[in-house]
Design an enzyme around this catalytic site. Structure first.
Site: not given
Ligand code: MG
Length: 271
Positions: A42, A44, A220
């Site tokens: 991923d 960000d 996240d």
């Molecule tokens: Mg993310």
């Protein structure tokens, strides 16, 4: 020796190193055998710390170097799986050009440089604009991110507008079929149905140089859970970055700890 240490020793004797991943949590995995691994990341909150504005995130040059090295060590079996558009991530990675799935899998550029884009209802952008306009007119501090087949409303600067933002997006979804809501950290998004992060990982795994390899995915946020599910089902390695409920089998305390691990990974895999 405590009973916990004893249990761990027994576990370790029973399981070869690679298999121990399934039984250990709250830690980062010890990865080897680059020829057998495919790495999915991923963007960000995983490769960059989240900033108050999406344009303000900063990719550390050391992270870019690590990605370039990993892409080499893994002979191209590295892809970014993001909610952003592909072009947005390209700008941060420049001059590095990687395989990327964008807008949660609505678009994908594979290792051969071929781009796939899911089609969507042409009325979608106008319908979303109509739904969010009253809210934006009242609260100019809300941030809109317009993307291919999607629109994201970031309420980081106005957390009190979470419910109003979600309601505006629900009204957009109510107007059109084949749309869905994605929720993330301080963001709610309407997108055309046509992929998710798990499907994007599965699509990469059908192609060279990813095919036949064991997937590793780190993310996240809530939208990363689709990818954790695909990776877990294939006996891969799923890594949650930061706190929060997850089905991932491993965890980094936060972006910083994850990036430290990632920067050590090229040497570890090569060695
Ligand atoms: Mg993310």
């Amino acid at each position: 020796m405590t009973s916990r240490q004893l249990a761990l020793n027994v576990l370790q004797r029973r399981c070869p190193l690679e298999e121990r991943f399934h039984t250990v949590a709250m830690t980062l995995p010890d990865l080897r055998n680059p020829d057998h691994l495919a790495l999915f990341l991923d963007f960000d909150g995983t490769l960059v710390a989240i900033a108050s504005h999406p344009d303000e995130v900063r990719l550390d040059p050391k992270t870019r170097d690590a990605l370039a090295q990993l892409n080499e060590v893994l002979t191209g079996a590295l892809a970014i799986i993001t909610g952003r558009e592909i072009a947005a991530v390209d700008r941060f990675l420049e001059p590095l050009r990687l395989s990327i799935a964008g807008v949660h899998g609505l678009m994908r550029r594979n290792a051969q440089g071929k781009t796939y884009e899911s089609a969507f209802d042409s009325r979608l952008p106008a319908a979303i604009e109509r739904a969010v306009f009253p809210l934006l007119a009242k609260h100019p501090g809300l941030l809109v991110e317009r993307k291919y087949g999607a629109l994201a409303l970031h309420y980081r600067a106005h957390p009190e507008l979470e419910q109003a933002s979600i309601e505006a997006m629900e009204s957009a979804v109510g107007e059109l079929a084949a749309t869905e809501i994605k929720r993330g950290k301080m963001v709610v998004e309407v997108k055309a149905i046509g992929g998710n992060k798990g499907a994007a990982v599965a699509d990469f795994l059908k192609e060279e140089p990813f095919v036949g390899r064991r997937p590793v995915f780190a993310g996240d946020d809530a939208t990363d859970e689709d990818a954790f599910a695909v990776v877990n089902a294939r006996g891969g390695v799923s890594i949650k970055v930061g706190p929060g409920a997850t089905t991932a089998r491993f965890r980094a305390a936060g972006t910083e700890e994850f990036l430290e691990w990632l920067r050590r990974l090229p040497a570890q895999l090569a060695g």
